[in-house]
Design a protein around this motif. Structure first.
Motif, PDB file in Angstrom:
ATOM      1  N   GLU A  10      -5.539  11.257  -2.951  1.00  0.00           N
ATOM      2  CA  GLU A  10      -5.336  12.275  -1.910  1.00  0.00           C
ATOM      3  C   GLU A  10      -6.332  12.156  -0.769  1.00  0.00           C
ATOM      4  OE1 GLU A  10      -7.569  14.254  -5.411  1.00  0.00           O
ATOM      5  OE2 GLU A  10      -5.892  12.843  -5.106  1.00  0.00           O
ATOM      6  N   GLN A  11      -7.374  11.342  -0.944  1.00  0.00           N
ATOM      7  CA  GLN A  11      -8.335  11.126   0.129  1.00  0.00           C
ATOM      8  C   GLN A  11      -8.018   9.892   0.961  1.00  0.00           C
ATOM      9  OE1 GLN A  11     -12.014  12.257  -2.729  1.00  0.00           O
ATOM     10  NE2 GLN A  11     -12.618  11.672  -0.666  1.00  0.00           N
ATOM     11  N   MET A  12      -6.851   9.284   0.726  1.00  0.00           N
ATOM     12  CA  MET A  12      -6.481   8.060   1.429  1.00  0.00           C
ATOM     13  C   MET A  12      -5.167   8.232   2.167  1.00  0.00           C
ATOM     14  SD  MET A  12      -7.578   5.105  -1.318  1.00  0.00           S
ATOM     15  CE  MET A  12      -6.921   5.885  -2.800  1.00  0.00           C
ATOM     16  N   SER A  13      -5.113   7.716   3.395  1.00  0.00           N
ATOM     17  CA  SER A  13      -3.893   7.792   4.205  1.00  0.00           C
ATOM     18  C   SER A  13      -3.557   6.411   4.743  1.00  0.00           C
ATOM     19  CB  SER A  13      -4.070   8.761   5.381  1.00  0.00           C
ATOM     20  OG  SER A  13      -4.268  10.083   4.921  1.00  0.00           O
ATOM     21  N   LEU A  14      -2.297   6.029   4.605  1.00  0.00           N
ATOM     22  CA  LEU A  14      -1.796   4.760   5.146  1.00  0.00           C
ATOM     23  C   LEU A  14      -1.029   5.067   6.417  1.00  0.00           C
ATOM     24  CD1 LEU A  14      -1.319   1.707   4.833  1.00  0.00           C
ATOM     25  CD2 LEU A  14       0.641   2.251   3.369  1.00  0.00           C
ATOM     26  N   VAL A  15      -1.530   4.588   7.554  1.00  0.00           N
ATOM     27  CA  VAL A  15      -0.917   4.856   8.858  1.00  0.00           C
ATOM     28  C   VAL A  15      -0.664   3.522   9.537  1.00  0.00           C
ATOM     29  CG1 VAL A  15      -1.181   5.990  11.093  1.00  0.00           C
ATOM     30  CG2 VAL A  15      -2.159   7.052   9.042  1.00  0.00           C
ATOM     31  N   TYR A  16       0.591   3.191   9.752  1.00  0.00           N
ATOM     32  CA  TYR A  16       0.911   1.912  10.386  1.00  0.00           C
ATOM     33  C   TYR A  16       0.655   1.986  11.887  1.00  0.00           C
ATOM     34  CZ  TYR A  16       3.237   0.825   6.000  1.00  0.00           C
ATOM     35  OH  TYR A  16       3.503   0.608   4.678  1.00  0.00           O
ATOM     36  N   PRO A  17       0.094   0.923  12.485  1.00  0.00           N
ATOM     37  CA  PRO A  17      -0.088   0.907  13.941  1.00  0.00           C
ATOM     38  C   PRO A  17       1.253   0.851  14.654  1.00  0.00           C
ATOM     39  CG  PRO A  17      -0.599  -1.230  13.005  1.00  0.00           C
ATOM     40  CD  PRO A  17      -0.367  -0.317  11.841  1.00  0.00           C
ATOM     41  N   ALA A  18       1.243   1.171  15.935  1.00  0.00           N
ATOM     42  CA  ALA A  18       2.481   1.214  16.705  1.00  0.00           C
ATOM     43  C   ALA A  18       3.062  -0.189  16.902  1.00  0.00           C
ATOM     44  CB  ALA A  18       2.232   1.859  18.059  1.00  0.00           C
ATOM     45  N   PRO A  27      -0.189  -7.362 -10.487  1.00  0.00           N
ATOM     46  CA  PRO A  27      -0.408  -5.952 -10.254  1.00  0.00           C
ATOM     47  C   PRO A  27      -1.779  -5.539 -10.759  1.00  0.00           C
ATOM     48  CG  PRO A  27       1.579  -6.325 -11.586  1.00  0.00           C
ATOM     49  CD  PRO A  27       0.922  -7.635 -11.389  1.00  0.00           C
ATOM     50  N   ASN A  28      -2.347  -4.498 -10.153  1.00  0.00           N
ATOM     51  CA  ASN A  28      -3.645  -4.020 -10.607  1.00  0.00           C
ATOM     52  C   ASN A  28      -3.496  -3.270 -11.923  1.00  0.00           C
ATOM     53  OD1 ASN A  28      -2.770  -1.389  -9.988  1.00  0.00           O
ATOM     54  ND2 ASN A  28      -3.649  -1.498  -7.930  1.00  0.00           N
ATOM     55  N   ALA A  29      -4.614  -2.862 -12.463  1.00  0.00           N
ATOM     56  CA  ALA A  29      -4.627  -2.285 -13.800  1.00  0.00           C
ATOM     57  C   ALA A  29      -3.789  -1.027 -13.901  1.00  0.00           C
ATOM     58  CB  ALA A  29      -6.069  -1.996 -14.216  1.00  0.00           C
ATOM     59  N   SER A  30      -3.704  -0.266 -12.829  1.00  0.00           N
ATOM     60  CA  SER A  30      -2.949   0.983 -12.858  1.00  0.00           C
ATOM     61  C   SER A  30      -1.451   0.743 -12.809  1.00  0.00           C
ATOM     62  CB  SER A  30      -3.353   1.869 -11.673  1.00  0.00           C
ATOM     63  OG  SER A  30      -2.937   1.274 -10.467  1.00  0.00           O
ATOM     64  N   GLY A  31      -1.061  -0.504 -12.445  1.00  0.00           N
ATOM     65  CA  GLY A  31       0.363  -0.808 -12.356  1.00  0.00           C
ATOM     66  C   GLY A  31       1.016  -0.245 -11.123  1.00  0.00           C
ATOM     67  N   SER A  32       0.229   0.254 -10.171  1.00  0.00           N
ATOM     68  CA  SER A  32       0.807   0.947  -9.024  1.00  0.00           C
ATOM     69  C   SER A  32       1.513   0.013  -8.063  1.00  0.00           C
ATOM     70  CB  SER A  32      -0.296   1.700  -8.272  1.00  0.00           C
ATOM     71  OG  SER A  32      -1.275   0.806  -7.816  1.00  0.00           O
ATOM     72  N   GLU A  33       1.259  -1.320  -8.150  1.00  0.00           N
ATOM     73  CA  GLU A  33       1.893  -2.238  -7.226  1.00  0.00           C
ATOM     74  C   GLU A  33       3.149  -2.884  -7.802  1.00  0.00           C
ATOM     75  OE1 GLU A  33      -2.260  -3.988  -5.682  1.00  0.00           O
ATOM     76  OE2 GLU A  33      -0.485  -5.100  -5.124  1.00  0.00           O
ATOM     77  N   SER A  34       3.510  -2.525  -9.035  1.00  0.00           N
ATOM     78  CA  SER A  34       4.609  -3.217  -9.678  1.00  0.00           C
ATOM     79  C   SER A  34       5.917  -3.001  -8.948  1.00  0.00           C
ATOM     80  CB  SER A  34       4.740  -2.742 -11.132  1.00  0.00           C
ATOM     81  OG  SER A  34       4.944  -1.353 -11.180  1.00  0.00           O
ATOM     82  N   PHE A  82      -4.746  -1.546   1.992  1.00  0.00           N
ATOM     83  CA  PHE A  82      -4.690  -0.339   1.157  1.00  0.00           C
ATOM     84  C   PHE A  82      -4.769  -0.714  -0.322  1.00  0.00           C
ATOM     85  CE2 PHE A  82      -2.275   2.846  -1.209  1.00  0.00           C
ATOM     86  CZ  PHE A  82      -2.866   4.034  -0.793  1.00  0.00           C
ATOM     87  N   ALA A  83      -3.979  -1.713  -0.728  1.00  0.00           N
ATOM     88  CA  ALA A  83      -3.971  -2.138  -2.129  1.00  0.00           C
ATOM     89  C   ALA A  83      -5.312  -2.750  -2.525  1.00  0.00           C
ATOM     90  CB  ALA A  83      -2.843  -3.140  -2.360  1.00  0.00           C
ATOM     91  N   GLY A  84      -5.863  -3.611  -1.663  1.00  0.00           N
ATOM     92  CA  GLY A  84      -7.135  -4.247  -1.970  1.00  0.00           C
ATOM     93  C   GLY A  84      -8.275  -3.257  -2.062  1.00  0.00           C
ATOM     94  N   PHE A  85      -8.256  -2.250  -1.212  1.00  0.00           N
ATOM     95  CA  PHE A  85      -9.315  -1.236  -1.228  1.00  0.00           C
ATOM     96  C   PHE A  85      -9.332  -0.505  -2.561  1.00  0.00           C
ATOM     97  CE2 PHE A  85     -10.950   3.039  -0.467  1.00  0.00           C
ATOM     98  CZ  PHE A  85     -12.115   2.785   0.252  1.00  0.00           C
ATOM     99  N   ARG A  86      -8.170  -0.193  -3.069  1.00  0.00           N
ATOM    100  CA  ARG A  86      -8.101   0.542  -4.330  1.00  0.00           C
ATOM    101  C   ARG A  86      -8.607  -0.301  -5.494  1.00  0.00           C
ATOM    102  NH1 ARG A  86      -2.519   3.714  -4.835  1.00  0.00           N
ATOM    103  NH2 ARG A  86      -1.731   1.573  -5.007  1.00  0.00           N
ATOM    104  N   THR A  87      -8.522  -1.618  -5.356  1.00  0.00           N
ATOM    105  CA  THR A  87      -9.091  -2.498  -6.376  1.00  0.00           C
ATOM    106  C   THR A  87     -10.609  -2.502  -6.294  1.00  0.00           C
ATOM    107  OG1 THR A  87      -7.125  -3.914  -6.332  1.00  0.00           O
ATOM    108  CG2 THR A  87      -9.138  -4.866  -7.244  1.00  0.00           C
ATOM    109  N   HIS A  88     -11.155  -2.544  -5.074  1.00  0.00           N
ATOM    110  CA  HIS A  88     -12.604  -2.571  -4.882  1.00  0.00           C
ATOM    111  C   HIS A  88     -13.251  -1.214  -5.140  1.00  0.00           C
ATOM    112  CE1 HIS A  88     -13.277  -6.635  -3.308  1.00  0.00           C
ATOM    113  NE2 HIS A  88     -12.133  -6.516  -2.658  1.00  0.00           N
ATOM    114  N   TYR A  89     -12.538  -0.133  -4.847  1.00  0.00           N
ATOM    115  CA  TYR A  89     -13.102   1.213  -4.975  1.00  0.00           C
ATOM    116  C   TYR A  89     -12.137   2.088  -5.795  1.00  0.00           C
ATOM    117  CZ  TYR A  89     -15.797  -0.609  -1.038  1.00  0.00           C
ATOM    118  OH  TYR A  89     -16.584  -1.381  -0.224  1.00  0.00           O
TER     119      TYR A  89
END
Length: 384
Positions: free
Chosen positions: A154-162, A295-302, A141-148
């Motif tokens: 709101e168009q992204m959902s994080l769903v953990y597998p069972a 952290p990425n530029a947006s600081g969202s991972e801090s 999820f974090a890497g995708f936001r860096t690439h795109y």
């Protein structure tokens, strides 16, 4: 009708993810949707596979080939039109021409390679065409936001597998036998390595932090790196760190449950087994999640070493002690996780979270996303 392209079950085509068993994931989800009496609401497009959960409706289509990707898109759109599809889902990265689609992002392996590689091109086409994106791990999820970076959150959902059924607190006698078998006489930290070990960054960081901790404390601990059984690895030949108290064990699932249940904490890094934090939580083991990247530029991972959240980003996991920074900071986190006021709330939150991660719960959560993304029956899909 929801159309699912079973392209991942081809013997050739899109490569399997090293982070997630896509075949097992999709078969488990399809089985749960059939149990939930949704079998008439979706159809699987088969490309040669011979088995699907009983009760699944399917339709055979030609096999996928990168050299014929344009023709494949046209064929998929034709199938969607015939089936009056509201939404298209691919187990790989195929896409129709105009039917709304969701892209399932399993890993970022294609992005790490050549941008002229056929698989990267088709994956990017699927991403650009998608109306929504589903991820199965924090790191992807974090890497995708860096690439795109231009895709709205709101168009992204994080769903953990069972979490699998074997992952549960082990009985005291089983833990005692586990310790005797592997001669674990001291408290230990645990890290679980993936089947394909190609990146040693996590091993180096965790072993260095553990050595710092050993030098600071009077009591001694051990550090266990667990390999999935029956994977056999010679640590010396693999040039893995060597020191007294540092162990490499090949463990089957019941033994791994005992390891989780016995450990002081699981130490997780993006290069380790992706499912290990959730498995550890289900076994009542606290988790230290270490990120050595900036952290990425947006600081969202801090995050702070204390695990305090600076925003409501889904990456900030309240069930783990988050640590981002130097190896010395990781050593401090390993010391803090041993104190009862820190570890006890994490264990309780982890056990509660694990209850939510059954296949039925995951399947229901994904189906809710499908209903939100898919246009209503009265809406006509528009061309992109």
């Amino acid at each position: 009708m929801i159309v699912i392209d079973g392209v991942i079950w081809q013997s050739e085509g899109f490569s399997r993810s090293p982070l997630l068993d896509q075949s097992y994931l999709w078969l488990s989800l399809i089985e749960e949707w059939v149990k939930a009496k949704k079998a008439t609401e979706f159809v699987v497009l088969t490309r040669g596979q011979t088995w699907l959960p009983p009760g699944t409706f399917f339709s055979e289509i030609p096999r996928f080939a990168f050299a014929e990707a344009d023709e494949d898109r046209t064929g998929l759109q034709s199938a969607c039109d015939q089936l009056k599809a509201r939404l298209f889902l691919s187990t790989g990265y195929t896409t129709p021409i105009s039917t709304p689609s969701i892209a399932f992002i399993y890993d970022l392996e294609a992005e790490a390679g050549s941008q002229f590689h056929s698989e990267y091109i088709e994956k990017k086409n699927a991403i650009l065409a998608a109306a929504h994106y589903v991820f199965f791990s924090d790191e992807v999820f974090a890497g995708f936001r860096t690439h795109y970076p231009g895709i709205p959150p709101e168009q992204m959902s994080l769903v953990y597998p069972a979490i699998e059924g074997w992952a549960k607190p082990a009985a005291p006698d089983a833990m005692a036998e586990f310790r005797r078998k592997f001669q674990l006489t001291r408290p230990f930290f645990l890290a679980v390595l993936p089947e394909q070990l190609a990146d040693y960054r996590g091993i180096q960081a965790v072993s260095q932090a553990w050595e710092i901790l050993q030098g600071q404390r009077l009591s001694r601990t051990e550090l266990v790196f667990a390999f999935p059984s029956p994977l056999k690895v010679d640590p010396v030949k693999a040039q893995l760190p060597q020191r007294e108290g540092l162990r490499y064990l090949s463990l089957n699932n019941p033994e791994l449950a005992c390891a989780y249940s016995s450990a002081l904490a699981l130490v997780f890094h993006s290069t380790f087994r992706p499912s290990s934090p959730l498995e550890a939580m289900a076994c009542g083991c606290p988790v230290v999640h270490y990120r050595d990247e900036q952290p990425n530029a947006s600081g969202s991972e801090s995050a702070t070493a204390s695990g305090e959240k600076k925003d409501k980003d889904p990456l900030q996991n309240p069930t783990a002690l988050l640590c981002q920074g130097s190896v010395r900071e990781l050593a401090e986190a390993l010391q803090r996780i041993q104190s009862y006021p820190v570890r006890s709330p994490l264990i309780a939150k982890g056990l509660e979270r694990a209850k939510e991660l059954s296949w039925s719960t995951v399947a229901a959560k994904l189906w809710d996303i499908f209903e939100q993304v898919a246009p209503s029956e009265s809406e006509e899909p528009t061309d992109r």
